[in-house]
Design an enzyme around this catalytic site. Structure first.
Site, PDB file in Angstrom:
ATOM      1  N   ASP A  90       0.856  -1.180   0.000  1.00 15.84           N
ATOM      2  CA  ASP A  90       0.000   0.000   0.000  1.00 15.84           C
ATOM      3  C   ASP A  90       0.895   1.234   0.000  1.00 15.84           C
ATOM      4  OD1 ASP A  90      -2.967   0.877   0.407  1.00 15.84           O
ATOM      5  OD2 ASP A  90      -1.784   2.188   1.714  1.00 15.84           O
ATOM      6  N   GLN A  91       0.411   2.282  -0.632  1.00 15.87           N
ATOM      7  CA  GLN A  91       1.211   3.501  -0.714  1.00 15.87           C
ATOM      8  C   GLN A  91       0.419   4.696  -0.208  1.00 15.87           C
ATOM      9  OE1 GLN A  91       2.483   5.637  -4.536  1.00 15.87           O
ATOM     10  NE2 GLN A  91       4.331   4.514  -3.985  1.00 15.87           N
TER      11      GLN A  91
END
Length: 205
Positions: A79-80
């Protein structure tokens, strides 16, 4: 028939992102894709690093929970979260929101936290890391930002710019220990994790 106990564990990418899928294909290892059902809303008071790490692990665990107990799998969650001035920046979703993001970020440094988790479905052990990329955006006029968005439509990208495409023209500098982290999947960190988990990444398969 080959002994199933000698086969490499199954690799599963817990993501709907085409960018992560394309990056993982660089490792030339067979893998499956499963889309996790995870609410990506940040928790109240949660730091960007904590959000990225929590969601990366939640995605991996959500996919692992749906597997049958017999087969060992290594599940990749990622996830970013982008952030500047203490606020998190999500995926814009629309042209108007993307333009507002780029207007706010021009001339500034933005931190991209790429959370990565490799989960062993048998043991439940998880290797997790946050890879930070520092990005400085150029101070460009509204017309240039609008033209970029209409050309590349990066509305599914946190930060509204695809560094692997024309979005590179919006950036003045990128600093990271893992060059693919900004695109969505830190491959240096991932290969380190795979090797630590005993995956024969550099052996004949």
């Amino acid at each position: 028939m080959p002994d199933s106990s000698q086969r490499p564990p199954r690799l599963i990418l817990a993501s709907s992102s085409p960018y992560r899928r394309e990056l993982l294909e660089r490792l030339r290892a067979p893998f499956d894709v499963a889309v996790p059902a995870v609410d990506e809303t940040p928790l109240t008071g949660e730091s960007p690093e904590a959000t990225a790490l929590r969601l990366a692990q939640a995605k991996a665990r959500a996919v692992a929970a749906g597997l049958s107990g017999g087969e060992r799998a290594l599940v990749i969650g990622s996830d970013q979260v982008a952030t500047y001035d203490g606020q998190q920046i999500g995926k814009p979703g629309t042209h108007e929101k993307a333009l507002a993001q780029l207007q706010d970020m021009r001339g500034r440094e933005v931190l991209f936290h790429s959370g990565l988790c490799l989960l062993d479905s048998h043991s439940g052990d998880a290797q997790c890391v946050d890879v930070v990329t520092r990005v400085r955006f150029r101070n460009l006029p509204d017309a240039a930002l609008d033209a970029y968005l209409r050309t590349e439509t990066p509305y599914d990208c946190a930060g509204s710019a695809k560094a692997e495409g024309l979005g590179i023209a919006l950036l003045d500098a990128i600093e990271s220990d893992d060059p693919t982290a900004l695109i969505g999947l830190p491959l240096i960190a991932l290969t380190r994790m795979l090797l630590a988990a005993g995956y024969p990444l550099l052996e004949a398969r």
